[in-house]
Design a protein around this motif. Structure first.
Motif, PDB file in Angstrom:
ATOM      1  N   GLY A 249       0.774  -1.230   0.000  1.00 46.38           N
ATOM      2  CA  GLY A 249       0.000   0.000   0.000  1.00 46.38           C
ATOM      3  C   GLY A 249       0.805   1.278   0.000  1.00 46.38           C
ATOM      4  N   CYS A 257      -0.844  -1.233  -4.226  1.00 46.23           N
ATOM      5  CA  CYS A 257      -2.069  -0.916  -3.476  1.00 46.23           C
ATOM      6  C   CYS A 257      -3.217  -1.857  -3.827  1.00 46.23           C
ATOM      7  CB  CYS A 257      -2.485   0.527  -3.741  1.00 46.23           C
ATOM      8  SG  CYS A 257      -1.254   1.753  -3.215  1.00 46.23           S
ATOM      9  N   PRO A 261      -5.145   0.096   0.553  1.00 46.88           N
ATOM     10  CA  PRO A 261      -4.927   1.397  -0.099  1.00 46.88           C
ATOM     11  C   PRO A 261      -4.018   2.359   0.668  1.00 46.88           C
ATOM     12  CG  PRO A 261      -7.046   1.391   0.995  1.00 46.88           C
ATOM     13  CD  PRO A 261      -6.476   0.012   1.169  1.00 46.88           C
ATOM     14  N   ARG A 262      -3.422   1.897   1.747  1.00 51.97           N
ATOM     15  CA  ARG A 262      -2.504   2.753   2.513  1.00 51.97           C
ATOM     16  C   ARG A 262      -1.358   1.868   2.998  1.00 51.97           C
ATOM     17  NH1 ARG A 262      -2.020   1.596   8.457  1.00 51.97           N
ATOM     18  NH2 ARG A 262      -3.832   0.332   8.986  1.00 51.97           N
TER      19      ARG A 262
END
Length: 301
Positions: A249, A257, A261-262
């Motif tokens: 991510g 990702c 998503p982080r």
């Protein structure tokens, strides 16, 4: 709102000048001067005095700290806080991913600091935000916050002397040949970038200790526990990318990702000696749901 006050009763072994008494309580000359000239007070037996006051056994000493101004840019914003520990000196919060620790030029409204200020106002705490450590916006986990300037100075001293121990859990791309080791590689700002850091010979020394806890052969990634010996900006993220194991991510440093998503990074544990109680404390924050899901997927594969 009530100002912060420290109180002591003088023991027979502590008699002498108030100046020396306060110095032994870790209040520096500069701190005492700031208290006196910023609206605070020094009291002995409820009478305002100077540091030249001679103390006797049984005297009641009080230090009334001045009101702490809050920056006009720091607008309090009420939000839910996951508080793991609180006393009159310290607040420890489990910060969610996506929330900046402090406002920035990119996000002026909506930060942990602003949420803490709103929390203080709701409870009548006269304080500004004193972050002892910071986490990147998309890193979750433990943030320590001093509730007054004196506590902040004591915790900052501990931090400089490497007495505050922090541990992180990360999920990194790839496998590790050496399952336990140390990365000792200096970090500096990447040229032409205000945000990105990199390992470079002229950077500041940065030391990260790591241990692989679990490996996922199908997804080709590793769950890693990390402990910081230094605290450089993006240290774990840079060190993992430097050894070709960027965090899942973390697209800034080469991570994909497609699963999260982080950056898959969580500050899960901190150990320190409380400067006011001398108690050794260890606090832990559970993994957030997005990282738990990744581990759950690992178990199923």
């Amino acid at each position: 709102m009530a100002k912060f006050v420290l109180r002591w009763i003088v023991e027979p072994s502590q008699t002498g000048l108030l100046r020396d008494f306060l110095r032994n309580k870790q209040l520096s000359k500069k701190a005492v001067t700031d208290i006196k000239f910023s609206g605070g007070k020094l009291l002995v037996n409820h009478q305002e005095v100077t540091v030249r006051k001679k103390l006797s056994a049984g005297d009641a000493v009080e230090v009334h700290f001045p009101k702490e101004p809050i920056s006009e840019q720091m607008i309090p914003i009420s939000m839910a806080l996951d508080i793991l520990y609180e006393d009159e000196h310290l607040l420890v919060v489990n910060k969610e991913a996506g929330l900046p620790t402090i406002p920035s030029r990119y996000q002026k409204h909506g930060s942990l600091a602003q949420g803490v200020l709103a929390y203080y106002i709701e409870r009548g705490v006269d304080a500004t935000f004193h972050g002892i450590n910071r986490l990147d916006k998309d890193t979750s986990g433990l943030v320590m916050i001093a509730k007054h300037r004196f506590a902040h100075s004591l915790f900052s001293k501990q931090q400089k002397e490497k007495q505050i121990k922090r541990a992180y859990i990360a999920i990194a791309h790839g496998r590790f040949v050496t399952k336990k080791g140390t990365i000792d590689a200096p970090i500096g700002r990447k040229e032409d970038s205000l945000i990105e850091r990199m390992v470079r010979a002229d950077g500041q020394r940065a030391v990260t200790h790591y241990e692989v806890l679990q490996e996922n052969e199908v997804r080709n990634d590793s769950v890693v526990k990390l402990r910081l010996e230094t605290g450089r900006t993006h240290q774990i993220r840079v060190h993992m990318a430097h050894r070709h194991n960027p965090l899942l991510g973390d697209d800034l440093y080469g991570g994909r990702c497609d699963h999260i998503p982080r950056q898959a990074l969580h500050s899960y544990e901190v150990t320190f000696v409380h400067p006011f109680t001398a108690e050794t404390m260890t606090l832990a924050a559970p993994l957030p749901s997005d990282m738990k899901q990744l581990l759950h997927e690992t178990m199923l594969e």
